[in-house]
Design an enzyme around this catalytic site. Structure first.
Site, PDB file in Angstrom:
ATOM      1  CD  GLN A  27      11.154   9.736 -10.166  1.00 40.48           C
ATOM      2  OE1 GLN A  27      10.038   9.758 -10.657  1.00 40.48           O
ATOM      3  NE2 GLN A  27      11.771   8.620  -9.863  1.00 40.48           N
ATOM      4  CG  ASP A  49      -0.140   9.130   1.042  1.00 41.36           C
ATOM      5  OD1 ASP A  49      -0.502   8.975   2.220  1.00 41.36           O
ATOM      6  OD2 ASP A  49       0.930   8.680   0.587  1.00 41.36           O
ATOM      7  CE1 TYR A  54       7.257   8.632   0.776  1.00 45.70           C
ATOM      8  CE2 TYR A  54       5.385   9.929   0.054  1.00 45.70           C
ATOM      9  CZ  TYR A  54       5.915   8.732   0.495  1.00 45.70           C
ATOM     10  OH  TYR A  54       5.080   7.645   0.649  1.00 45.70           O
ATOM     11  CD1 TRP A 205       2.294   1.507  -0.009  1.00 44.50           C
ATOM     12  CD2 TRP A 205       3.795   1.376  -1.658  1.00 44.50           C
ATOM     13  NE1 TRP A 205       3.339   0.742   0.445  1.00 44.50           N
ATOM     14  CE2 TRP A 205       4.284   0.650  -0.550  1.00 44.50           C
ATOM     15  CE3 TRP A 205       4.575   1.440  -2.820  1.00 44.50           C
ATOM     16  CZ2 TRP A 205       5.512  -0.012  -0.556  1.00 44.50           C
ATOM     17  CZ3 TRP A 205       5.805   0.782  -2.826  1.00 44.50           C
ATOM     18  CH2 TRP A 205       6.258   0.076  -1.719  1.00 44.50           C
ATOM     19  CE  LYS A 216       6.218   3.213 -17.810  1.00 44.01           C
ATOM     20  NZ  LYS A 216       6.079   4.635 -17.426  1.00 44.01           N
TER      21      LYS A 216
END
Length: 336
Positions: A27, A49, A54, A205, A216
């Protein structure tokens, strides 16, 4: 920054952990990722971590580069093994001896370190004998490639079985990494009581529920441009469960609580999980350095009992607490 012991061990970690799931290698650009890591270090965060899965190993590489040059003894580096990596061949996933043995070498290389502080089973493997998995972890520890072993999203029964085997093999499970937030409390009924009994801490997490608990996202309004709810690379799917007007409206009701305590909404959410004495650390993610500094300020915050009760009342039946949801998190078939 405050620090807590991890499980029944002498190993201390920062109350806030910087994690790079959904950010590094996917991202956000590498320079932005490095800036966030620098912000974490500036805020006193020493615990980081990641996981080999990922961004298909890219996140480990980005983190290793960002931490290069730091005093290794002053850092606690966590990573995980389980998910499919590389070309996703038949042995590129799971907790077999082969996959663990090969994966730890890859993680060490990408993280540019000679040892991992906490090596975690990213999910429970229903297809590999638990004895095989635990023996492989024992060998990794004896070889000095990992100092401690943890797991992620294991049920109470799985924790109990794994902990017993670990003791027989001369090491201990000291942590479990579950999803946990004011909205997602599935670990409270079974996992947390069992973990306290076994000397296992939670490394949690998504303490701000993918950003929903920041407030938001407003009912009836478009999600802010660039937010996770607009991310087509995976973030949008992860946050979808919380995007109903009912949930978002209840979260808006938390703003007076945060204001009265002098906290941002994100700080309130992170501080909320840290009120649980079985939680050793809350993992935060960020795409901007200012997000890191805001979340890190939740360390050491005590939320009064009356404010905790107000949070419970405001969220009401939007809270998910079914213990069975932990069992559902482990894949029931191998991903190829």
């Amino acid at each position: 920054m405050d620090y807590r012991f991890l499980g029944n061990s002498g190993f201390k970690i920062s109350e806030i952990t910087y994690g790079n799931w959904l950010t590094h290698g996917s991202q956000v650009e590498d320079d932005a990722a490095t800036a966030c890591v620098r912000a974490a270090l500036d805020a006193g965060i020493t615990t980081f971590d990641t996981a080999d899965v990922y961004a298909n190993t890219r996140a480990e590489t980005v983190l290793g580069t960002a931490l290069k040059g730091e005093r290794r003894e002053s850092l606690e580096i966590f990573t995980k093994v389980f998910g499919p990596t590389g070309p996703k061949g038949p042995n590129d996933t799971g907790l077999s001896r082969k996959h663990i043995t090969e994966s730890v070498e890859g993680s060490l290389r990408r993280l540019q370190t000679d040892h991992i502080d906490l090596y975690q089973a990213h999910r429970f493997d229903h297809f590999t004998p638990l004895e095989e998995t635990m023996q492989a972890f024992a060998d990794v520890v004896r070889a000095g490639k990992a100092l401690y072993i943890g797991v992620s999203e294991w049920t109470a029964d799985q924790l109990r079985a794994g902990s017993e085997l670990a003791r027989q093999l001369g090491f201990q499970l000291i942590s479990n990494q579950p999803q946990y937030s004011a909205l997602w409390r599935v670990i409270e009924g079974e996992v947390v009581p069992t973990s306290r009994e076994l000397g296992i801490s939670q490394v949690v997490w998504s303490p701000i529920a993918q950003g929903v608990l920041t407030g938001k996202y407003v009912p009836g309004q478009q999600a802010p441009e660039g937010s996770r709810a607009t991310d087509d690379k995976g973030g949008k799917d992860m946050i979808a469960r919380w995007m109903s007007d009912d949930v978002l409206g209840r979260v808006q009701d938390l703003k007076p609580v945060a204001s009265d305590l002098g906290l941002s909404m994100a700080q309130l959410a992170v501080a909320w999980v840290l009120q649980n004495d079985n939680v050793a650390t809350a993992i935060i993610g960020a795409s901007k350095p200012e997000q890191v500094h805001d979340n890190a300020a939740a360390a050491g915050v005590t939320i009064p009992a009356d404010a905790m009760a107000t949070i419970d009342e405001a969220l009401g039946d939007a809270v998910v607490s079914d213990p069975a949801r932990t069992h559902d998190s482990s894949p029931k078939q191998r991903e190829a």
